[in-house]
Design a protein around this motif. Structure first.
Motif, PDB file in Angstrom:
ATOM      1  N   CYS A   1      34.293  40.791  36.842  1.00  0.00           N
ATOM      2  CA  CYS A   1      35.089  41.675  35.967  1.00  0.00           C
ATOM      3  C   CYS A   1      34.177  42.555  35.122  1.00  0.00           C
ATOM      4  O   CYS A   1      34.427  43.761  34.980  1.00  0.00           O
ATOM      5  CB  CYS A   1      36.024  40.852  35.085  1.00  0.00           C
ATOM      6  SG  CYS A   1      37.368  40.074  35.994  1.00  0.00           S
TER       7      CYS A   1
ATOM      8  N   ALA B   1      36.287  44.588  41.159  1.00  0.00           N
ATOM      9  CA  ALA B   1      35.974  43.231  40.701  1.00  0.00           C
ATOM     10  C   ALA B   1      36.126  42.216  41.836  1.00  0.00           C
ATOM     11  O   ALA B   1      35.287  41.311  41.978  1.00  0.00           O
ATOM     12  CB  ALA B   1      36.862  42.851  39.529  1.00  0.00           C
TER      13      ALA B   1
ATOM     14  N   GLU C   1      41.315  39.978  34.787  1.00  0.00           N
ATOM     15  CA  GLU C   1      40.807  38.645  35.083  1.00  0.00           C
ATOM     16  C   GLU C   1      41.846  37.815  35.838  1.00  0.00           C
ATOM     17  O   GLU C   1      41.520  37.101  36.787  1.00  0.00           O
ATOM     18  CB  GLU C   1      40.411  37.941  33.783  1.00  0.00           C
ATOM     19  CG  GLU C   1      39.601  36.695  34.024  1.00  0.00           C
ATOM     20  CD  GLU C   1      39.027  36.129  32.739  1.00  0.00           C
ATOM     21  OE1 GLU C   1      39.072  34.889  32.601  1.00  0.00           O
ATOM     22  OE2 GLU C   1      38.544  36.897  31.899  1.00  0.00           O
TER      23      GLU C   1
END
Length: 174
Positions: free
Chosen positions: A45, A72, A27
């Protein structure tokens, strides 16, 4: 979680363990690469983790973090492009001066008139019908031209012809 691949040197091992180890770092990486809302980052994510389950046989444990980050980031950019392209109905309602429920419901007479107007569209040639509907849905001339695989000038001419035909069919509605 289950083991994905038990081949020595190639397997990813327990995905739950990987998630616990890498989720926070993933993240952070995506946030550094993409300036987007929390929802977009989280969705991107989660999409990467989902795709990892699907492609686990191709991903080495040593490169899993880079693979997740690349996937991602790509998904985050895709979500942002889609967000710019698609109108959020919630945002449109918030931008209104008055609430959506404040408008008076249509009377039976108005409903009948709307139905007659839509019925008049059926008398147009099919191509003009399509262009009128695309215009009613809020597409720009460029978007309509791309959809119809023609030029913007052709879209303009088709709309002008459709309007003229509708005016001729019922002068009081045109």
């Amino acid at each position: 979680m289950t083991l994905i691949d038990e081949t020595p040197g190639r397997g990813l091992g327990d995905v739950g363990e990987l998630y616990g180890s890498f989720a926070g770092r993933l993240e952070q990486i995506v946030r550094l690469d993409v300036r987007a809302s929390d929802a977009v980052i989280e969705d991107a994510c989660q999409f990467a983790w989902y795709r990892l389950l699907h492609h686990s046989h191709r991903v080495h444990r040593e490169t899993v973090m880079a693979w997740l980050a690349r996937t991602a980031v790509h998904e985050a950019f895709k979500l942002m492009r889609r967000g710019r392209r698609e109108l959020s109905l919630d945002a449109a309602l918030e931008d209104r001066e008055e609430p959506a429920w404040a408008t008076a419901p249509a009377t039976p007479q108005q409903l009948l008139e709307y139905r007659e107007r839509i019925g008049e569209l059926r008398r147009l040639p099919e191509r003009q019908q399509r262009v009128v509907w695309l215009h009613a849905f809020g597409l720009s001339y460029s978007e309509m031209a791309a959809h119809e695989q023609c030029t913007r000038r052709t879209v303009d001419r088709q709309l002008l012809r459709a309007r003229a035909a509708l005016r001729d069919q019922s002068p009081e509605l045109g």
